[in-house]
Write a protein that holds these residues in place. Structure first.
Motif, PDB file in Angstrom:
ATOM      1  N   MET A  43       7.776  12.395  -3.828  1.00 13.86           N
ATOM      2  CA  MET A  43       6.378  11.948  -3.698  1.00 13.86           C
ATOM      3  C   MET A  43       6.290  10.706  -2.814  1.00 13.86           C
ATOM      4  N   VAL A  44       7.263   9.813  -2.990  1.00 12.39           N
ATOM      5  CA  VAL A  44       7.254   8.585  -2.189  1.00 12.39           C
ATOM      6  C   VAL A  44       7.428   8.929  -0.709  1.00 12.39           C
ATOM      7  N   GLU A  45       8.353   9.833  -0.425  1.00 11.26           N
ATOM      8  CA  GLU A  45       8.593  10.211   0.973  1.00 11.26           C
ATOM      9  C   GLU A  45       7.347  10.831   1.597  1.00 11.26           C
ATOM     10  N   GLU A  46       6.707  11.690   0.830  1.00 13.61           N
ATOM     11  CA  GLU A  46       5.503  12.358   1.331  1.00 13.61           C
ATOM     12  C   GLU A  46       4.408  11.331   1.631  1.00 13.61           C
ATOM     13  N   PHE A  47       4.282  10.382   0.732  1.00 13.39           N
ATOM     14  CA  PHE A  47       3.277   9.335   0.899  1.00 13.39           C
ATOM     15  C   PHE A  47       3.574   8.508   2.143  1.00 13.39           C
ATOM     16  N   LYS A  48       4.843   8.142   2.302  1.00 14.36           N
ATOM     17  CA  LYS A  48       5.193   7.295   3.435  1.00 14.36           C
ATOM     18  C   LYS A  48       5.011   8.037   4.754  1.00 14.36           C
TER      19      LYS A  48
END
Ligand SMILES: Nc1nc2c(ncn2[C@@H]2O[C@H](COP(=O)(O)OP(=O)(O)O)[C@@H](O)[C@H]2O)c(=O)[nH]1
Ligand SMILES: [Mg+2]
Length: 1143
Positions: free
Chosen positions: A716-721
């Motif tokens: 989720m963090v990667e997608e957000f970034k």
């Protein structure tokens, strides 16, 4: 269908630009309408003459022929003996008004507005019944034709804008005349005496007539009820004769350069409405106004008033008082507010009001009256609280100044760019600290300088505050050495003007603090300071020159930024410039700055009822919670009073209460730093480290009944970034686990209301939020050629540059608008410089080019959806513009419509239709009219701009090379018939072969705007990155257009030039290469499986999906479309692909 079959005794035919009046049709059908009384033929093209048949409709009483390109009228018209109303405006009777008009002796109303008339035929004198005559917008420079004086039944005569200097004596025979319109003529040499003889006049329009005086003879107009005198020059005083017109009920004196009014005006005992806007009553409102006791409406907008005198309290009938835009108004007399008939008080822009305080005025007349009551009844307290907005680049020394001021000695904050272990005191978002001054308290709003925090500024925005700019000599000199001092002044200081003044144009002049004086070694500090101030003055000059270039445009709010528009005073007052260094002994500077702030705070000094103090103390005492529920305060105190107090506290900067936002209105944020802590969960200047820290302490948690494990969290963090897509499970984690400052819904509202988040968006039962600001990737160029057709608008922002976060917020607005508009399941994509929404067969793109202050909105569509796509494009653009201009009030946008035909041909210099007045209210009300007419009317008649459109259009069609371009490809339109759509389709297929020819003849400029992409906050070392590429690569050739000055720009899309390398050329020259030269190169089939079917045919049991393959799909499709392939997409095909489904 014949017209006669639908026409009865009453028929309106209008806007029939597409009905061809063939002689047979007209004679056969219209001539039978013997009962017809009213015929509407306006907006048709009768250049070749009005069909004779009209003359046979002898029952006509009303005939509309407005804007019909008429040059003459047929003699047969004389048979219309019943005709009472004839509307002929906007035709071309340059050769003279047709004599036949004089034969229509029943005429009572005749409209000849804008007919290019120079004279009128004598025969007109037969119109003895004529009561209303419109002659406005004709050219009677040589004098008004005498025949007008013979029309003795006239009750209304309109002669606006007729280039008149005088009026014939004969006019005085018009003894029945009640209304005379003479606006916008030139009576510099005096108003003609004939006017004074028209003793029946009740209305007289003399606005914009360059009048400096009025003749005594006017006093004979004893019936005159309405007199319009605005926009004249009565600098020497209003003529005394006005005071003799004792029947006057309305007097309009807007923009008359008045400083005073004569005592004689007090005789106007019938006067109900007095308009005095845009005069200069700096010395005080003339006392005589207070004697006009019949007044019900008084307009004092923009009169430079500083107070409202007690004398107004005698206007006992007053219902409406407009005192808006009196920026220096500080005081309204209590007795004026006690007027018991007063219902409406407009005080927009009077943010400096302290008695009663502005916060009280915002609650309306009742609240003002209550405020005065409370004051008179009980204890009163004098308070002086003022917000101070501190802005400047990161590391300029803002926080150090705040610390120094608070501690009374020079204190420097501890910052470290590189050392991670070090506790960095960088300001995140904004922080508010109070500062006790000798006679006041300032609430210092210390803003974080880093780009990522700019978006947070909107939370602490105040309509009135004291701006303080902090500029570091060190940064100024460093940039000056690298570039030039003007750029340095712009980057360290000038750009900050936009942050404050674009949104709040009425703020006063800024104070200036120059820090790091210790860094100035070679030259003296004073020289450096002068250099800086000179550059600022120069920047202002450049901007004002740019403004005057646009002088035809409405500058509106921009003019109100006085320290920028008024060149007589310096941008920074010499006594408000302070120099600081790291010298700890230096305390006198701090003292001086404090005194200056104290002086400025005095303006905010006000008296409040003693009872208010209880509420204030109650709010400040609630230290346990992060947010106070409004209901808690309302339980203890009166609702009205507590609202006023809260608003007052908000205005002074001690709390934040967003009472304009419904969902946030129930909460009072008294621990302001918690708001920025919430925002910095999403954005942080050390985002990477933050995410790492979080990962190290991560423990699995439950969200909506499901466990979120570490792997999911990381994903989720990667997608957000990368994409700015925030899974609500991640948002939940951040807002509740990471920091539980506010209840979850309050936090989400806080972010959504200020357009930091868009959403939630639902996809496969998951909830997401979209945040363009967070996305590290930029739009690729494929949107430019997406779809069969591209409909495109460009918005350019002039004047002070919009801050980058304005563009990001506009993207969120764009998403909001289109989400509401479409009920189709739509998908969205966000990037840090734009966004795309896909709806069925079309898609809408929003892309911004921050550096160029430009926004492009494009709808990519098929021919079938042409009209609805234009509509979507225009409406979306308008809503975005409305949003931007309502938030950044002083910005100055202009819009261009790009020629779709050129876009289709991939022309690098497409034609444009320019509408500098896009926001004109006329446009929004006539929503369904084809924009073509409106654009042309506005552009030509108001601003002298000529629309330039598709240069290929005329030339090519005359030469017979190209068929005429269907107009929906050049002009926006709102509706299209099936035939017209067919016509467009055929046309496009005919010209497709031209496409390549034009695009190769004009290669795109190398640094095409679309190839420049901005990567937030990251100085991408593009040069070094590219140099590590294969040394043989052709890409390295492209580096020559990299601009040294634009190191923070990342050029993502590189032009690939034909290779110079022999081995590569050989590849294309061999006989085994199949050359594709036809316009349509071939078909491209894209199969994209996002979800994989499980054994039972349903979605795969482990729910696996290839997130992100949508992006690949778009890229692949974009590439093949660029290569002129016809592309087709299939999603989620089962393993056994049925050949048919691919055909
Ligand atoms: N030499 C020198 N350093 C300063 C001066 N003012 C601030 N600094 C230092 O500059 C850095 C940035 O200061 P800070 O106040 O945090 O800047 P802000 O980002 O504008 O809030 C800190 O390391 C301060 O110690 C000054 O006048 N002279
Ligand atoms: Mg700081």
């Amino acid at each position: 269908m014949g017209i006669s079959s639908v026409c009865s005794s009453y028929q309106v035919i209008t806007q029939c630009s597409h009905i061809y009046f063939s002689e047979t049709l007209v004679t056969k059908s219209l001539s039978s309408l013997t009962q017809l009384e009213e015929l509407q033929l306006s907006d048709n093209n009768f250049k070749e003459g009005l069909p004779e048949v009209v003359g046979t409709l002898t029952s006509l009483t009303e005939l509309h022929l407005i804007d019909c390109q008429l040059q003459d009228l047929p003699e047969s018209l004389s048979s219309l003996t019943q005709l009472e109303w004839l509307w002929l405006s906007n035709n071309n009777f340059k050769e003279g008004l047709p004599e036949v008009v004089g034969a229509l002796t029943s005429l009572a109303r005749l409209d000849l507005d804008s007919c290019q008339l120079h004279d009128l035929p004598e025969s007109l004198s037969s119109l003895t019944q004529l009561e209303w005559l419109w002659l406005s917008n004709n050219n009677f420079k040589e004098g008004l034709p005498e025949v007008v004086g013979a029309l003795t039944s006239l009750a209304r005569l309109d002669l606006d804008s007729c280039q008149l200097h005088d009026l014939p004596e004969s006019l005085s025979s018009l003894t029945q005349l009640k209304e005379l319109w003479l606006s916008r003529n030139n009576f510099k040499d005096g108003l003609p005496e004939a006017v004074g003889a028209l003793t029946s006049l009740t209305e007289l329009y003399l606005d914009s007539c360059q009048l400096q005086d009025l003749p005594e003879s006017l006093s004979s107009l004893t019936q005159l009820e309405r007199l319009y005198l605005s926009n004249n020059n009565f600098k020497e005083g209003l003529p005394e004769v006005v005071g003799t017109l004792t029947s006057l009920a309305r007097l309009d004196l807007d923009s008359c350069q008045l400083h005073d009014l004569p005592e004689s005006l007090s005789s106007l005992t019938q006067l109900k409405e007095l308009w005095l806007r845009y005069n200069n009553f700096k010395e005080g409102l003339p006392e005589v106004v207070g004697t006009l006791t019949s007044l019900t409406e008084l307009y004092l907008d923009s009169c430079q008033l500083q107070d409202l005198p007690e004398s107004l309290s005698k206007l006992s009938q007053l219902e409406m008082l407009d005192i808006s835009s009196n920026y220096e108004l500080t005081k309204i007399d209590e007795k004026v507010m006690a007027l018991n008939k007063l219902q409406t008080l407009n005080f927009y822009g009077c943010t400096k009001l302290i008695s009663p305080p502005y916060a009280v005025c915002q609650d309306g007349i009742d609240a003002i009256q209550e405020y005065f009551n409370a004051l008179s009844q009980g204890r009163e307290i004098e308070v002086c609280n003022a917000p101070v907005a501190i802005v400047g680049n990161s590391l300029a020394g803002k926080t150090s100044i705040v610390k120094s001021l608070r501690q009374g000695k020079r204190v420097l904050s501890k910052r470290s760019e590189s050392d991670v272990s070090f506790k960095d005191e960088a300001t995140k978002g904004f922080e508010v600290h109070d500062l006790k001054l000798p006679a006041s308290t300032a609430n210092l709003i210390d803003h974080g300088g880093q780009d990522v925090y700019h978006i947070a500024y909107q939370y602490a925005l105040k309509e009135n505050n004291i701006p303080l700019f902090v500029v570091s000599f060190k940064q100024f000199l460093e940039i000056s050495h690298k570039k030039e001092s003007q750029v340095a002044a712009k980057e360290t200081c000038w750009d900050w003007m936009s942050h404050l003044y674009l949104s709040c144009p009425l703020l006063g002049r800024p104070l200036l603090v120059l820090t790091h004086a210790d860094a100035v070694s070679n030259q003296s500090v004073e020289v450096c300071k002068d250099n800086f101030l000179e550059e600022i003055a120069r920047l202002r000059k450049i901007m004002l020159e740019e403004e005057s270039e646009f002088s035809g445009k409405k500058q509106g709010e921009f003019q109100k930024i006085l320290h920028l528009s008024n060149t007589e005073a310096p941008v920074f007052h010499p006594e408000e410039v302070f120099i600081f260094s790291d010298d700890q002994e230096e305390t006198s500077n701090i003292r001086n700055l404090k005194l200056a702030l104290d002086r400025r705070c005095q303006v905010f000094k006000t008296v409040i009822p003693g009872a208010w103090n209880e509420i204030t103390e109650f709010v400040t005492d609630q230290t346990d919670e992060s947010v106070i529920k409004l209901s808690l305060i309302e339980e203890k105190f009166s609702i009205k009073e507590s609202h006023t107090v809260l608003r007052y506290m908000h205005n002074t900067g001690s709390i934040l209460w967003y009472n304009q936002i419904n969902s946030l209105q129930p909460y009072v944020f008294h621990q302001i730093h918690h708001i920025t802590e919430t925002i910095t969960l999403l954005f942080h200047h050390r985002a990477e480290e933050k995410w790492k820290e979080r990962l190290a302490t991560f423990t699995p948690y439950l969200y909506q009944g499901r466990v979120v494990n570490k792997a999911k969290y990381e994903e989720m963090v990667e997608e957000f970034k990368h994409d700015g897509i925030l899974d609500s499970a991640l948002l939940y984690y951040l807002l509740t686990k990471e920091s539980a400052k506010f209840p979850w819904e309050v936090s989400v509202e806080l972010l959504k209301s200020f357009k930091v988040l868009h959403g939630p968006v639902h996809k496969h039962s998951n909830e997401y939020y979209l945040i363009p600001f967070a996305s590290q990737s930029s739009m690729d160029g494929s949107w430019e050629t997406d779809g069969d057709l591209q409909l495109r608008l460009e918005i350019q922002f002039g004047g002070l540059p919009l801050p980058i976060y304005a563009f990001h917020l506009a993207i969120v607005k764009f998403l909001d608008v289109l989400k509401e508009e479409t009920s189709l399941p739509s998908t969205m994509m966000v990037r840090n410089n734009g966004s795309t929404i896909y709806h069925g067969e079309s898609s809408t793109h929003f892309v911004h080019f921050f550096k160029e202050q430009r926004v492009t909105v494009q709808v990519s569509t098929s021919t079938q959806l042409l009209a609805s796509s234009w509509k979507r494009l225009i409406e979306t653009t308008q809503l975005i513009l409305q949003y931007i201009t309502s938030t950044w009030k002083a910005c100055r946008p202009s819009v261009k419509v790009i020629c779709s035909h050129c876009l289709y041909l991939r022309d690098p210099q497409p034609g444009t239709l320019v509408d500098p007045y896009w926001l004109c209210p006329v446009f929004s009300t006539v929503a369904d009219r084809p924009m073509k007419c409106q654009l042309q009317v506005h552009v030509e008649s108001f601003f002298g701009f000529k629309p330039t459109f598709c240069s290929k259009r005329e030339a090519k069609s005359e030469a017979g090379v190209m068929p005429t371009i269907p107009s929906p490809l050049v002009y926006p339109c709102y509706s299209l018939s099936g035939d017209e759509t067919q016509n467009v389709t055929e046309y496009l297929s005919k010209i497709i072969s031209q496409r390549c020819a034009i695009s190769s003849a004009h290669p795109r400029p190398q640094v095409a705007s679309s190839s420049v992409q901005y990567v937030r906050g990251e100085r991408v070392q593009l040069q070094s990155q590219l140099k590590t590429e294969d040394g043989d690569s052709d890409l390295s050739d492209s580096l020559d257009y990299l601009d040294e000055h634009q190191t923070e720009l990342a050029i993502i899309r590189l032009r690939v030039k034909p290779s110079k390398k022999a081995w590569a050329k050989k590849l294309f020259d061999s006989s085994s290469v199949y050359k594709m030269t036809t316009p349509v190169r071939g078909r491209c089939l894209v199969i994209n499986n996002i979800h994989f079917a499980g054994p039972d045919g349903g979605v795969d049991s482990d729910g696996s999906e290839r997130v992100g393959s949508q992006t690949d799909q778009k890229n692949v499709v974009g590439l093949f479309k660029n290569l002129s392939f016809v592309t087709k997409i299939h999603e989620d095909l089962p393993a056994q692909v049925n050949r048919q489904s691919c055909d």
